[in-house]
Design a protein around this motif. Structure first.
Motif, mmCIF file in Angstrom:
data_model
loop_
_atom_site.group_PDB
_atom_site.id
_atom_site.type_symbol
_atom_site.label_atom_id
_atom_site.label_comp_id
_atom_site.label_asym_id
_atom_site.label_seq_id
_atom_site.Cartn_x
_atom_site.Cartn_y
_atom_site.Cartn_z
ATOM 1 N N ARG A 51 -1.856 -7.630 -72.011
ATOM 2 C CA ARG A 51 -2.754 -7.031 -73.007
ATOM 3 C C ARG A 51 -2.699 -7.807 -74.316
ATOM 4 N N SER A 52 -1.519 -8.299 -74.668
ATOM 5 C CA SER A 52 -1.393 -9.099 -75.872
ATOM 6 C C SER A 52 -2.137 -10.421 -75.715
ATOM 7 N N LYS A 53 -2.078 -11.008 -74.527
ATOM 8 C CA LYS A 53 -2.799 -12.256 -74.274
ATOM 9 C C LYS A 53 -4.306 -12.023 -74.315
ATOM 10 N N ALA A 54 -4.755 -10.879 -73.787
ATOM 11 C CA ALA A 54 -6.179 -10.554 -73.814
ATOM 12 C C ALA A 54 -6.679 -10.433 -75.254
ATOM 13 N N ASP A 55 -5.873 -9.821 -76.105
ATOM 14 C CA ASP A 55 -6.235 -9.721 -77.520
ATOM 15 C C ASP A 55 -6.339 -11.104 -78.152
ATOM 16 N N SER A 56 -5.383 -11.976 -77.814
ATOM 17 C CA SER A 56 -5.389 -13.330 -78.351
ATOM 18 C C SER A 56 -6.627 -14.097 -77.884
ATOM 19 N N ASP A 57 -6.969 -13.967 -76.604
ATOM 20 C CA ASP A 57 -8.141 -14.664 -76.068
ATOM 21 C C ASP A 57 -9.420 -14.165 -76.728
ATOM 22 N N ALA A 58 -9.484 -12.860 -76.998
ATOM 23 C CA ALA A 58 -10.670 -12.294 -77.636
ATOM 24 C C ALA A 58 -10.826 -12.830 -79.064
ATOM 25 N N MET A 59 -9.718 -12.925 -79.799
ATOM 26 C CA MET A 59 -9.764 -13.466 -81.154
ATOM 27 C C MET A 59 -10.182 -14.935 -81.139
ATOM 28 N N LYS A 60 -9.701 -15.677 -80.163
ATOM 29 C CA LYS A 60 -10.056 -17.085 -80.053
ATOM 30 C C LYS A 60 -11.538 -17.243 -79.746
ATOM 31 N N ALA A 61 -12.085 -16.359 -78.895
ATOM 32 C CA ALA A 61 -13.499 -16.418 -78.540
ATOM 33 C C ALA A 61 -14.396 -16.137 -79.738
ATOM 34 N N MET A 62 -13.889 -15.385 -80.715
ATOM 35 C CA MET A 62 -14.668 -15.079 -81.909
ATOM 36 C C MET A 62 -14.524 -16.151 -82.991
ATOM 37 N N GLY A 63 -13.801 -17.220 -82.685
ATOM 38 C CA GLY A 63 -13.692 -18.315 -83.635
ATOM 39 C C GLY A 63 -12.406 -18.349 -84.419
ATOM 40 N N TYR A 64 -11.519 -17.408 -84.168
ATOM 41 C CA TYR A 64 -10.246 -17.406 -84.871
ATOM 42 C C TYR A 64 -9.239 -18.287 -84.131
ATOM 43 N N GLY A 65 -8.151 -18.603 -84.814
ATOM 44 C CA GLY A 65 -7.116 -19.393 -84.175
ATOM 45 C C GLY A 65 -6.458 -18.621 -83.048
#
Length: 255
Positions: free
Chosen positions: A102-116
């Motif tokens: 779940r933590s990785k999914a959150d990270s991937d979602a943030m990356k998809a929105m243009g964040y690091g």
């Protein structure tokens, strides 16, 4: 009050009056603030200003305000209850395994929105600290150096009935912000710290002659474990009289 400006008002800070010393008995709350910030010598304040109207002020003693939830929650309402119900063994391993995807999914979602890309963290060994120097080790902990440590010591002495002969466990001693005070207080061999990132206390102690001296004199036990369990090193029969933990969950992830 004579001489008070036209725009003045009686102080309003419910529940804060008892916190102020007798020399400054009136709590002051900023116009947009919820809690009192200062104690005043006069009972009026100037709207739009932080100062007491024609009086003197001192900071209000720090306190914590707890508001219970409107609806009482049951343990069964949380997903982790069903995850751990009836399970045995180190429960943190189950919680970590559940939190990581779940933590990785959150990270991937943030990356998809243009964040690091986010870091998958949890309350365990942090790979980014392996090359840390003293400044980075102390910054990682986040608390003000010496100030927070001294306050923790004072709080523990005030509310935990500490005595030098007791066996004391600190769960997550970090860079020894509070540990230096605890070690100095207890008898030699009484202080035990379990900490997953041993680089924090090693770097901090190496850069401070006072801490190094305390360690040499008090013979503390430092245990490096991800699960914060001192028993594999100390033995199942070893019993602590007091245990302390400060700001450990702030370094944890979803659980």
């Amino acid at each position: 009050s004579a001489g008070a400006p036209a725009e003045s008002a009686i102080l309003y800070a419910p529940g804060a009056t008892s916190l102020c010393p007798k020399s400054h008995p009136f709590p002051f709350r900023q116009d947009d603030g919820e809690f009192a910030r200062h104690c005043c010598t006069v009972q009026v304040r100037c709207q739009g200003h932080q100062e007491c109207c024609g009086g003197e002020q001192v900071p209000v003693p720090v306190t914590y305000v707890y508001e219970p939830p409107r609806e009482e929650l049951r343990c069964e309402d949380f997903s982790w209850w069903h995850l751990l119900k009836g399970k045995k063994g180190p429960l943190w391993q189950l919680m970590k395994a559940d939190a990581t995807p779940r933590s990785k999914a959150d990270s991937d979602a943030m990356k998809a929105m243009g964040y690091g890309e986010g870091r998958i963290t949890w309350a365990g060994e942090d790979g980014d600290l392996q090359d840390a120097d003293t400044a980075k080790a102390r910054l990682y902990v986040g608390s003000r150096w010496l100030v927070s440590g001294s306050q923790q010591m004072q709080g523990a002495k005030a509310f935990m009935g500490l005595a030098p002969h007791q066996r004391f466990l600190e769960i997550g001693c970090g860079a020894l912000n509070a540990g230096q005070f605890f070690m100095d207080f207890f008898n030699p061999g009484s202080y035990v710290c379990v900490e997953p990132n041993d680089v924090l206390h090693r770097k901090s102690a190496a850069a401070n002659a006072s801490i190094t001296k305390i360690i040499d004199q008090k013979k503390p036990e430092f245990i490096t474990r991800d699960d914060f369990d001192p028993r594999p090193k100390m033995g199942d029969g070893y019993r602590f009289d007091r245990a302390w933990s400060h700001s450990v969950l702030s370094h944890a992830a979803d659980w």
